[in-house]
Scaffold this active site. Structure first.
Site, PDB file in Angstrom:
ATOM      1  N   GLU A 135     -45.095 -31.621 -37.968  1.00  0.00           N
ATOM      2  CA  GLU A 135     -46.281 -31.321 -37.136  1.00  0.00           C
ATOM      3  C   GLU A 135     -46.001 -30.197 -36.139  1.00  0.00           C
ATOM      4  O   GLU A 135     -46.469 -30.217 -34.998  1.00  0.00           O
ATOM      5  CB  GLU A 135     -46.813 -32.599 -36.493  1.00  0.00           C
TER       6      GLU A 135
HETATM    7  N1  CAA Z   1     -57.315 -25.054 -31.373  1.00  0.00           N
HETATM    8  C1  CAA Z   1     -58.358 -24.248 -31.686  1.00  0.00           C
HETATM    9  N2  CAA Z   1     -58.190 -23.013 -32.248  1.00  0.00           N
HETATM   10  C2  CAA Z   1     -56.924 -22.609 -32.487  1.00  0.00           C
HETATM   11  C3  CAA Z   1     -55.799 -23.396 -32.176  1.00  0.00           C
HETATM   12  C4  CAA Z   1     -56.042 -24.677 -31.592  1.00  0.00           C
HETATM   13  N3  CAA Z   1     -55.035 -25.489 -31.281  1.00  0.00           N
HETATM   14  N4  CAA Z   1     -54.685 -22.726 -32.529  1.00  0.00           N
HETATM   15  C5  CAA Z   1     -55.078 -21.549 -33.042  1.00  0.00           C
HETATM   16  N5  CAA Z   1     -56.429 -21.472 -33.022  1.00  0.00           N
HETATM   17  C6  CAA Z   1     -57.271 -20.356 -33.464  1.00  0.00           C
HETATM   18  C7  CAA Z   1     -56.967 -19.086 -32.678  1.00  0.00           C
HETATM   19  O1  CAA Z   1     -57.739 -19.028 -31.489  1.00  0.00           O
HETATM   20  C8  CAA Z   1     -57.346 -17.999 -33.671  1.00  0.00           C
HETATM   21  O2  CAA Z   1     -58.749 -17.850 -33.670  1.00  0.00           O
HETATM   22  P1  CAA Z   1     -59.422 -16.388 -33.902  1.00  0.00           P
HETATM   23  O3  CAA Z   1     -59.015 -15.962 -35.282  1.00  0.00           O
HETATM   24  O4  CAA Z   1     -60.866 -16.660 -33.737  1.00  0.00           O
HETATM   25  O5  CAA Z   1     -58.825 -15.511 -32.826  1.00  0.00           O
HETATM   26  C9  CAA Z   1     -56.967 -18.595 -35.022  1.00  0.00           C
HETATM   27  O6  CAA Z   1     -56.922 -20.023 -34.823  1.00  0.00           O
HETATM   28  C10 CAA Z   1     -55.612 -18.107 -35.497  1.00  0.00           C
HETATM   29  O7  CAA Z   1     -54.665 -18.435 -34.480  1.00  0.00           O
HETATM   30  P2  CAA Z   1     -53.236 -17.734 -34.388  1.00  0.00           P
HETATM   31  O8  CAA Z   1     -53.390 -16.253 -34.528  1.00  0.00           O
HETATM   32  O9  CAA Z   1     -52.529 -18.281 -33.194  1.00  0.00           O
HETATM   33  O10 CAA Z   1     -52.570 -18.270 -35.755  1.00  0.00           O
HETATM   34  P3  CAA Z   1     -51.114 -18.055 -36.340  1.00  0.00           P
HETATM   35  O11 CAA Z   1     -51.258 -17.768 -37.785  1.00  0.00           O
HETATM   36  O12 CAA Z   1     -50.335 -17.136 -35.482  1.00  0.00           O
HETATM   37  O13 CAA Z   1     -50.486 -19.534 -36.258  1.00  0.00           O
HETATM   38  C11 CAA Z   1     -49.295 -21.368 -35.240  1.00  0.00           C
HETATM   39  C12 CAA Z   1     -50.351 -20.239 -35.090  1.00  0.00           C
HETATM   40  C13 CAA Z   1     -49.276 -22.083 -33.896  1.00  0.00           C
HETATM   41  C14 CAA Z   1     -47.919 -20.855 -35.553  1.00  0.00           C
HETATM   42  C15 CAA Z   1     -49.795 -22.327 -36.335  1.00  0.00           C
HETATM   43  O14 CAA Z   1     -49.723 -21.742 -37.609  1.00  0.00           O
HETATM   44  C16 CAA Z   1     -49.047 -23.643 -36.361  1.00  0.00           C
HETATM   45  O15 CAA Z   1     -49.351 -24.557 -35.592  1.00  0.00           O
HETATM   46  N6  CAA Z   1     -48.057 -23.779 -37.281  1.00  0.00           N
HETATM   47  C17 CAA Z   1     -47.373 -25.062 -37.470  1.00  0.00           C
HETATM   48  C18 CAA Z   1     -48.044 -25.848 -38.549  1.00  0.00           C
HETATM   49  C19 CAA Z   1     -47.704 -27.301 -38.527  1.00  0.00           C
HETATM   50  O16 CAA Z   1     -47.635 -27.929 -37.478  1.00  0.00           O
HETATM   51  N7  CAA Z   1     -47.546 -27.884 -39.714  1.00  0.00           N
HETATM   52  C20 CAA Z   1     -47.270 -29.284 -39.851  1.00  0.00           C
HETATM   53  C21 CAA Z   1     -48.080 -29.867 -40.974  1.00  0.00           C
HETATM   54  S1  CAA Z   1     -48.281 -31.599 -41.044  1.00  0.00           S
HETATM   55  C22 CAA Z   1     -46.780 -32.330 -41.214  1.00  0.00           C
HETATM   56  O17 CAA Z   1     -45.910 -32.044 -40.475  1.00  0.00           O
HETATM   57  C23 CAA Z   1     -46.494 -33.336 -42.268  1.00  0.00           C
HETATM   58  C24 CAA Z   1     -46.793 -34.741 -42.000  1.00  0.00           C
HETATM   59  O18 CAA Z   1     -47.374 -35.381 -42.855  1.00  0.00           O
HETATM   60  C25 CAA Z   1     -46.342 -35.431 -40.747  1.00  0.00           C
END
Ligand code: CAA
Length: 380
Positions: free
Chosen positions: A364
Site C-alpha cells: 500500500e
Molecule cells: N487523492 C486525490 N487525488 C490524488 C491523490 C490522492 N491521494 N494522489 C494523487 N492524486 C491526483 C493528483 O492530484 C493528480 O491529478 P491531476 O492529474 O488532475 O493533476 C493525479 O492524481 C496524478 O497524481 P501524481 O502526478 O502525483 O501521480 P504519480 O504518477 O506521480 O503517482 C504516487 C503518485 C504517490 C507515487 C502514486 O502512484 C502511489 O501512491 N504509488 C503507490 C501505489 C501503491 O500504494 N500501491 C499499492 C497497491 S495495493 C497493495 O499494496 C496490495 C495489497 O493487497 C495490500
C-alpha cells in the site's frame, strides 16, 4: 480532536481483544507454519460487524468510522497480522473502492453486503508486474464492446486473491490516454476467462492468501463499472489513502504485540542473578520503543479522526503508515534481540512478528512512496 475513546469504541476494542485471545491466538503459530487461512475467522469478523465498521448500514456496514475500524485492526494484528491485512483489504481497499467511487446506490447494495456482512472475501486489483509503486505503468486493458467491457491482462500481489468472490479491478480503457483512462470494475469470481494465478510464497503474513489474477477476454457488463474511464487513477489514490490507515493500524498492532512479549520476558527472565530489565540499557531501550509506539498510535488515530471528520487526510494517512511501519520494524527487530536465542525460536512469536512487520514498509505504498506523498505537500 480527542483521542479519549468513547464507550462504543472501548467496547469494540474489548470485543476485538476478546475475540483475538479466544479464537485467533490459539492456532496462530500453526497457521504461520502451514500457510492455512482460516476463512471462519473472517466470517466471525463479518458476524461481529467488523468488516463493515465504517460503512452505512444499508450497504452491510455499521455506520461507524475509521477510528473504530483502526482499533479493531490494531487489536487483531497484535496477534495475527495475516488476519489483520485480510480484514484491512476487504474493508478499506475493496469496500473503499466502491464506497468512495461513483458507484450507484444499486451497485453499492449489490456489491458491498456480500463482503462486509455475508462472509465473502473481497480484493483490490491494482498492482501489476509492470505497475507497483508506479501505478501509471498499468497494462491491463478493458475494451468497450456494446453493453460490456472485455478485460485482458494480469495483476499480482493481490491479498485475499485465492479466496475472494469479488474483485475491484482497475484497467486502462484507452491506449492513447493511458493512465488518464483508468476505470474500475467489479469482477466476480466465476466470470469466464478470469483465473486466479499462483499463490505467492511470502516471507511474512504467511497465512494471508496473496496471488496473481489473470484476465483473458473477460466480459464484464457496463453495470459492473463503478468508476468511469478517466477517474480510476484518482479513485485508486483515494482508496489507498484509506487503506494506509488500515495498514498503519496493522503495523501499530504488530509493534504493540512484540513490545508486550519483550516486556514480559525482560521481567521474568533472569541472567547474571537478576531479571533482564534491571540492565539499564535494556530498560532504556524499552522506554525508547514505548515512546515510538505512543507516537505511532497518535499518528494512526489522528489519521483516522481526520478521515472521520471529513478533513483532508491523504498526508496524515501517509505519515501514520510511514511512522507505524518503521516503528513495527524497530520494535520487532529489537524484541528478537532482547529475547536472545529464544527470540529466534518460533514459539516465542517475535520472529514471526518481525517477518510480518517487514511488509508494512512495502505494501500500500512503500515507506519511500509515503515520503513522495508527503514531500509533495511540503514544497508548495
Ligand atoms: N487523492 C486525490 N487525488 C490524488 C491523490 C490522492 N491521494 N494522489 C494523487 N492524486 C491526483 C493528483 O492530484 C493528480 O491529478 P491531476 O492529474 O488532475 O493533476 C493525479 O492524481 C496524478 O497524481 P501524481 O502526478 O502525483 O501521480 P504519480 O504518477 O506521480 O503517482 C504516487 C503518485 C504517490 C507515487 C502514486 O502512484 C502511489 O501512491 N504509488 C503507490 C501505489 C501503491 O500504494 N500501491 C499499492 C497497491 S495495493 C497493495 O499494496 C496490495 C495489497 O493487497 C495490500
Amino acid at each position: 480532536m480527542n483521542f479519549e475513546l468513547n464507550e462504543q469504541q472501548l467496547s469494540i476494542q474489548k470485543m476485538a481483544r476478546d475475540f483475538t485471545e479466544k479464537k485467533v491466538a490459539p492456532k496462530v503459530l500453526e497457521r504461520d507454519e502451514t500457510r492455512e487461512y482460516d476463512v471462519n475467522l473472517y466470517k466471525d469478523l463479518c458476524d461481529m460487524g467488523f468488516i463493515g465498521l465504517p460503512y452505512a448500514k444499508e450497504y452491510g456496514g455499521q455506520g461507524l468510522g475509521y477510528m473504530e475500524y483502526a482499533l479493531a485492526v490494531e487489536e487483531i494484528s497484535k496477534v495475527d497480522p495475516s488476519l489483520g491485512v485480510s480484514f484491512s483489504v476487504a474493508t478499506s481497499l475493496y469496500g473503499g473502492s466502491l464506497y468512495f467511487s461513483e458507484a450507484t446506490d444499486e451497485q453499492l447494495k449489490r456489491f458491498m453486503p456480500p463482503v462486509l456482512r455475508d462472509g465473502h472475501l473481497g480484493s483490490f486489483g491494482l498492482t501489476e508486474p509492470t505497475a507497483g509503486s508506479d501505478v501509471s505503468g498499468m497494462l491491463t486493458f478493458a475494451q468497450r464492446d456494446g453493453d460490456e467491457y472485455i478485460i485482458n491482462g494480469s495483476k499480482c500481489f493481490i491479498t485475499n486473491g485465492p479466496l475472494s468472490d469479488y474483485f475491484c479491478v482497475y484497467a486502462l480503457t484507452d491506449h492513447e490516454l493511458g493512465p488518464k483512462s483508468i476505470a474500475t470494475f467489479v469482477v466476480e469470481r466465476n466470470t469466464p476467462g478470469f483465473t486466479i494465478g499462483a499463490r505467492h510464497n511470502t516471507m511474512g503474513i504467511r497465512s494471508a492468501m496473496v496471488s496473481e489474477l489473470h484476465f483473458t477476454d473477460v466480459r464484464v457488463p457496463v453495470a459492473n463499472m463503478i468508476t468511469p474511464p478517466g477517474k480510476g487513477f484518482v479513485a485508486a489514490m483515494k482508496t489507498l489513502d484509506g487503506g494506509r490507515i488500515g495498514i498503519a493500524s496493522q503495523a501499530l498492532g504488530i509493534a504493540e504485540g512484540a513490545f508486550e512479549i519483550a516486556r514480559k520476558y525482560l521481567m521474568q527472565r533472569e541472567q547474571f542473578k537478576k531479571p533482564l530489565y534491571k540492565n539499564q540499557h535494556l530498560a532504556f531501550r524499552m522506554v525508547d520503543l514505548a515512546n515510538e509506539i505512543e507516537m505511532a498510535k497518535y499518528m494512526v488515530y489522528k489519521a483516522a479522526c481526520d478521515k472521520d471528520e471529513h478533513k483532508p487526510f491523504s498526508a496524515s494517512a501517509a505519515k501514520a503508515k510511514l511512522i507505524a511501519a518503521e516503528t513495527a520494524m524497530h520494535v520487532t527487530t529489537d524484541a528478537v534481540q532482547m529475547l536472545g536465542g529464544n527470540g529466534f525460536m518460533k514459539e516465542y512469536h517475535v520472529e514471526r512478528l518481525m517477518r510480518d512487520a517487514k511488509i508494512t514498509q512495502i505494501y500500500e505504498g512503500t515507506s519511500e512512496i509515503q515520503k513522495i506523498v508527503l514531500s509533495k505537500g511540503l514544497f508548495v
